[in-house]
Design a protein around this motif. Structure first.
Motif, PDB file in Angstrom:
ATOM      1  N   ASN A  16       0.870  -1.239  -0.011  1.00 44.06           N
ATOM      2  CA  ASN A  16      -0.087   0.039  -0.152  1.00 44.06           C
ATOM      3  C   ASN A  16       1.064   1.264  -0.263  1.00 44.06           C
ATOM      4  O   ASN A  16       0.524   2.351   0.917  1.00 44.06           O
ATOM      5  CB  ASN A  16      -0.976   0.087   1.202  1.00 44.06           C
ATOM      6  N   HIS A  17       1.796   1.330  -1.127  1.00 46.69           N
ATOM      7  CA  HIS A  17       2.699   2.346  -1.077  1.00 46.69           C
ATOM      8  C   HIS A  17       2.527   3.135  -2.422  1.00 46.69           C
ATOM      9  O   HIS A  17       3.424   3.792  -2.771  1.00 46.69           O
ATOM     10  CB  HIS A  17       4.095   2.034  -0.898  1.00 46.69           C
ATOM     11  N   GLU A  18       1.070   3.328  -2.726  1.00 46.09           N
ATOM     12  CA  GLU A  18       0.989   3.789  -4.117  1.00 46.09           C
ATOM     13  C   GLU A  18       1.534   5.449  -4.072  1.00 46.09           C
ATOM     14  O   GLU A  18       1.878   5.757  -5.194  1.00 46.09           O
ATOM     15  CB  GLU A  18      -0.656   3.935  -4.292  1.00 46.09           C
ATOM     16  N   GLU A  19       1.509   6.043  -3.322  1.00 46.11           N
ATOM     17  CA  GLU A  19       1.851   7.460  -3.182  1.00 46.11           C
ATOM     18  C   GLU A  19       3.611   7.487  -3.294  1.00 46.11           C
ATOM     19  O   GLU A  19       4.072   8.457  -3.698  1.00 46.11           O
ATOM     20  CB  GLU A  19       1.507   8.229  -1.780  1.00 46.11           C
ATOM     21  N   PHE A  20       4.208   6.344  -3.106  1.00 39.66           N
ATOM     22  CA  PHE A  20       5.648   6.635  -2.772  1.00 39.66           C
ATOM     23  C   PHE A  20       6.518   5.561  -3.706  1.00 39.66           C
ATOM     24  O   PHE A  20       7.721   5.768  -3.918  1.00 39.66           O
ATOM     25  CB  PHE A  20       6.125   6.209  -1.380  1.00 39.66           C
ATOM     26  N   ILE A  21       5.780   4.508  -3.913  1.00 35.11           N
ATOM     27  CA  ILE A  21       6.733   3.655  -4.973  1.00 35.11           C
ATOM     28  C   ILE A  21       7.467   3.928  -5.865  1.00 35.11           C
ATOM     29  O   ILE A  21       8.518   3.346  -6.389  1.00 35.11           O
ATOM     30  CB  ILE A  21       5.683   2.097  -5.095  1.00 35.11           C
ATOM     31  N   ALA A  45       0.309  -8.165  -1.699  1.00 36.47           N
ATOM     32  CA  ALA A  45      -0.926  -7.955  -1.678  1.00 36.47           C
ATOM     33  C   ALA A  45      -1.656  -6.760  -1.541  1.00 36.47           C
ATOM     34  O   ALA A  45      -2.595  -6.460  -0.698  1.00 36.47           O
ATOM     35  CB  ALA A  45      -1.573  -9.121  -1.083  1.00 36.47           C
ATOM     36  N   SER A  46      -1.086  -5.460  -2.039  1.00 44.15           N
ATOM     37  CA  SER A  46      -1.421  -4.256  -1.873  1.00 44.15           C
ATOM     38  C   SER A  46      -3.016  -4.047  -2.304  1.00 44.15           C
ATOM     39  O   SER A  46      -3.359  -4.712  -3.282  1.00 44.15           O
ATOM     40  CB  SER A  46      -0.660  -3.161  -2.556  1.00 44.15           C
ATOM     41  N   THR A  47      -3.840  -3.257  -1.494  1.00 42.67           N
ATOM     42  CA  THR A  47      -5.210  -3.255  -1.825  1.00 42.67           C
ATOM     43  C   THR A  47      -5.491  -1.773  -2.409  1.00 42.67           C
ATOM     44  O   THR A  47      -6.595  -1.466  -2.940  1.00 42.67           O
ATOM     45  CB  THR A  47      -5.796  -3.045  -0.563  1.00 42.67           C
ATOM     46  N   ASP A  48      -4.366  -0.983  -2.841  1.00 42.91           N
ATOM     47  CA  ASP A  48      -4.347   0.228  -3.525  1.00 42.91           C
ATOM     48  C   ASP A  48      -3.739   0.041  -5.012  1.00 42.91           C
ATOM     49  O   ASP A  48      -3.606  -1.108  -5.373  1.00 42.91           O
ATOM     50  CB  ASP A  48      -3.674   1.267  -2.624  1.00 42.91           C
ATOM     51  N   SER A  49      -3.184   0.909  -5.385  1.00 43.14           N
ATOM     52  CA  SER A  49      -2.804   1.032  -6.827  1.00 43.14           C
ATOM     53  C   SER A  49      -1.212   0.516  -6.850  1.00 43.14           C
ATOM     54  O   SER A  49      -0.671   0.834  -8.054  1.00 43.14           O
ATOM     55  CB  SER A  49      -3.030   2.103  -7.633  1.00 43.14           C
ATOM     56  N   THR A  50      -0.699   0.237  -5.884  1.00 46.93           N
ATOM     57  CA  THR A  50       0.692  -0.146  -5.785  1.00 46.93           C
ATOM     58  C   THR A  50       1.194  -1.245  -6.876  1.00 46.93           C
ATOM     59  O   THR A  50       2.129  -0.960  -7.682  1.00 46.93           O
ATOM     60  CB  THR A  50       1.349  -0.772  -4.510  1.00 46.93           C
ATOM     61  N   ILE A  53       1.314   0.122 -10.421  1.00 44.76           N
ATOM     62  CA  ILE A  53       2.598   1.340 -10.670  1.00 44.76           C
ATOM     63  C   ILE A  53       3.663   0.564 -10.893  1.00 44.76           C
ATOM     64  O   ILE A  53       4.417   0.622 -11.813  1.00 44.76           O
ATOM     65  CB  ILE A  53       2.597   1.991  -9.359  1.00 44.76           C
ATOM     66  N   ILE A  54       3.768  -0.723 -10.407  1.00 44.69           N
ATOM     67  CA  ILE A  54       5.137  -1.684 -10.313  1.00 44.69           C
ATOM     68  C   ILE A  54       4.871  -2.074 -11.687  1.00 44.69           C
ATOM     69  O   ILE A  54       5.750  -2.335 -12.330  1.00 44.69           O
ATOM     70  CB  ILE A  54       5.029  -2.577  -9.253  1.00 44.69           C
ATOM     71  N   ARG A  55       3.772  -2.652 -12.030  1.00 50.35           N
ATOM     72  CA  ARG A  55       3.523  -3.241 -13.369  1.00 50.35           C
ATOM     73  C   ARG A  55       4.044  -2.486 -14.560  1.00 50.35           C
ATOM     74  O   ARG A  55       4.637  -2.794 -15.721  1.00 50.35           O
ATOM     75  CB  ARG A  55       2.145  -3.960 -13.658  1.00 50.35           C
ATOM     76  N   GLU A  56       3.612  -0.933 -14.550  1.00 54.45           N
ATOM     77  CA  GLU A  56       4.011  -0.142 -15.513  1.00 54.45           C
ATOM     78  C   GLU A  56       5.664  -0.103 -15.744  1.00 54.45           C
ATOM     79  O   GLU A  56       6.037   0.200 -16.741  1.00 54.45           O
ATOM     80  CB  GLU A  56       3.494   1.138 -15.013  1.00 54.45           C
ATOM     81  N   TYR A  57       6.319  -0.036 -14.492  1.00 55.17           N
ATOM     82  CA  TYR A  57       7.581  -0.138 -14.565  1.00 55.17           C
ATOM     83  C   TYR A  57       8.253  -1.346 -14.958  1.00 55.17           C
ATOM     84  O   TYR A  57       9.255  -1.310 -15.824  1.00 55.17           O
ATOM     85  CB  TYR A  57       8.180   0.138 -13.260  1.00 55.17           C
ATOM     86  N   GLU A  58       7.823  -2.365 -14.656  1.00 51.42           N
ATOM     87  CA  GLU A  58       8.068  -3.832 -15.099  1.00 51.42           C
ATOM     88  C   GLU A  58       8.319  -3.797 -16.758  1.00 51.42           C
ATOM     89  O   GLU A  58       9.056  -4.256 -17.279  1.00 51.42           O
ATOM     90  CB  GLU A  58       7.368  -4.696 -14.537  1.00 51.42           C
ATOM     91  N   LYS A  59       7.064  -3.304 -17.121  1.00 51.64           N
ATOM     92  CA  LYS A  59       6.984  -3.140 -18.717  1.00 51.64           C
ATOM     93  C   LYS A  59       8.081  -2.557 -19.309  1.00 51.64           C
ATOM     94  O   LYS A  59       8.522  -2.785 -20.432  1.00 51.64           O
ATOM     95  CB  LYS A  59       5.484  -2.608 -19.144  1.00 51.64           C
ATOM     96  N   LYS A  60       8.360  -1.395 -18.815  1.00 51.36           N
ATOM     97  CA  LYS A  60       9.356  -0.211 -19.412  1.00 51.36           C
ATOM     98  C   LYS A  60      10.933  -0.947 -18.919  1.00 51.36           C
ATOM     99  O   LYS A  60      11.822  -0.716 -19.831  1.00 51.36           O
ATOM    100  CB  LYS A  60       9.282   0.927 -18.535  1.00 51.36           C
ATOM    101  N   TYR A  61      11.013  -1.795 -18.024  1.00 48.34           N
ATOM    102  CA  TYR A  61      12.307  -2.349 -17.587  1.00 48.34           C
ATOM    103  C   TYR A  61      12.526  -3.718 -17.174  1.00 48.34           C
ATOM    104  O   TYR A  61      12.647  -4.070 -15.873  1.00 48.34           O
ATOM    105  CB  TYR A  61      13.050  -1.467 -16.413  1.00 48.34           C
ATOM    106  N   PRO A  62      12.017  -4.574 -18.081  1.00 41.49           N
ATOM    107  CA  PRO A  62      11.649  -5.739 -17.800  1.00 41.49           C
ATOM    108  C   PRO A  62      13.347  -6.777 -17.385  1.00 41.49           C
ATOM    109  O   PRO A  62      13.117  -7.682 -16.757  1.00 41.49           O
ATOM    110  CB  PRO A  62      11.122  -6.646 -18.922  1.00 41.49           C
ATOM    111  N   ASP A  63      14.212  -6.026 -17.746  1.00 41.44           N
ATOM    112  CA  ASP A  63      15.590  -6.734 -17.600  1.00 41.44           C
ATOM    113  C   ASP A  63      15.924  -6.279 -16.078  1.00 41.44           C
ATOM    114  O   ASP A  63      16.893  -7.035 -15.654  1.00 41.44           O
ATOM    115  CB  ASP A  63      16.676  -6.200 -18.486  1.00 41.44           C
ATOM    116  N   LEU A  64      15.339  -5.123 -15.571  1.00 36.95           N
ATOM    117  CA  LEU A  64      16.043  -4.561 -14.193  1.00 36.95           C
ATOM    118  C   LEU A  64      14.907  -5.200 -13.259  1.00 36.95           C
ATOM    119  O   LEU A  64      15.378  -5.547 -12.144  1.00 36.95           O
ATOM    120  CB  LEU A  64      16.076  -3.457 -14.515  1.00 36.95           C
TER     121      LEU A  64
END
Length: 322
Positions: A16-21, A45-50, A53-64
């Motif tokens: 639940n770190h959607e504001e900070f992650i 198992a965050s209940t917010d949009s954490t 947000i991580i998935r968006e970064y994962e798409k951009k940097y799948p190797d990292l």
């Protein structure tokens, strides 16, 4: 394409770190190194949009970026999320940063790696950091373990307590991750017993640079859950005391004086919070009270003799860190 020859694994636990992650991840991505590193993120198992947000970064940097998205909260089940995340680590070293904190220096990983590579006897490398309020990132204070670089003795690590080193400064060899004495699993907080364990395995080196930021006043954080009332603080310090007793036995009572001093220090703070000022200044607490800093003693004096003013100042501080 997966990176080869990874030297550092970043251990990021989030919930639940959607504001900070995003800021945490950006501070990982900005690292300038002459080696490869990986970003291991465990979303519990965050209940917010954490997770989104991580998935968006994962798409951009799948190797990292290599996330785990839990469907059920593991922490609430008593499962060690830190160990779950680190099972897949490929690095020689581990760098810690939770999802609501972030790093400030783009050369942080390079500096700590360089030190470790030159000093194989070092089991933990830490540095200074800023303590900022959760919302506006205003600097409230600085976490500095020493003026100047320093090697810390086991006794100093024990006596310094959990606030001695800022958690997201901790950097250590992965080979020590499997060294897990019983005392590592006796508290809900992991950084302090980890620092003690690593200090027993080698040298602890402090770099006197402010290379990370720790957010204070985050709603739902460990501090918010466990230090928000006298009852919860007492339970926490009881946990720490039990952990230290186990450390005492594990080390064949070699550090008993330091362990007792830490336990008495925690008890002293609880006495002060309860307004038991006379008791806090006498007996086994007297020497510890005399060692307190000047600013701390001023607040104690105000609590004892000018409680109304002290309450106003503390309320103002709480508003500042939100």
């Amino acid at each position: 394409m997966l990176l080869q020859n990874i030297l550092v694994s970043i251990n990021c636990i989030t919930y639940n770190h959607e504001e900070f992650i995003a800021e945490a991840i950006e501070s990982f991505l900005m690292q300038k190194t002459n080696f490869n590193y990986e970003i291991l993120i465990h979303d519990d198992a965050s209940t917010d949009s954490t997770a989104e947000i991580i998935r968006e970064y994962e798409k951009k940097y799948p190797d990292l970026i290599k996330p785990i998205y839990q469907k059920e909260n593991q922490y609430s089940k008593g499962n060690p999320v830190d160990r779950i995340n680190m099972r897949r680590a490929k690095g020689k070293y581990i760098a810690i940063c939770e999802g609501d904190d972030y790093w400030l220096d783009p050369y942080k990983l390079q500096k700590q790696t360089d030190y470790m590579e030159k000093h194989p006897e070092c089991s933990l490398c830490v540095h200074g950091g800023e303590v900022v309020n959760a919302s506006e990132k205003k600097t409230i204070s600085y976490n500095s373990a020493n003026k100047g670089n320093k090697d810390f003795r086991v006794e100093e690590v024990i006596e310094g307590g959990g606030a001695l080193f800022i958690t997201n400064s901790m950097f250590y060899p992965f080979k020590f991750h499997s060294e897990r004495p019983k005392f590592l699993d006796l508290t809900s907080v992991g950084d302090y017993p980890l620092a003690i364990n690593l200090s027993l395995l080698g040298t602890v080196h402090y770099l006197d640079e402010f290379m990370s930021a720790y957010r204070e006043g985050v709603s739902g954080s460990w501090t918010d859950r466990n230090m928000s009332s006298l009852k919860r603080k007492t339970e926490h310090y009881d946990e720490i005391a039990n952990m230290l007793d186990e450390v005492n036995q594990y080390t064949n009572y070699q550090y008993e004086n330091s362990i007792n001093k830490r336990k008495y220090t925690d008890q002293l703070f609880l006495l002060l919070e309860q307004g038991k000022f006379r008791e806090a200044k006498t007996g086994k607490y007297k020497d510890i009270y005399l060692e307190l800093g000047y600013k701390k003693k001023i607040f104690i004096f105000m609590d004892q003799y000018c409680s109304s003013i002290s309450k106003v100042l503390r309320v103002a501080k709480r508003r500042l860190i939100r």
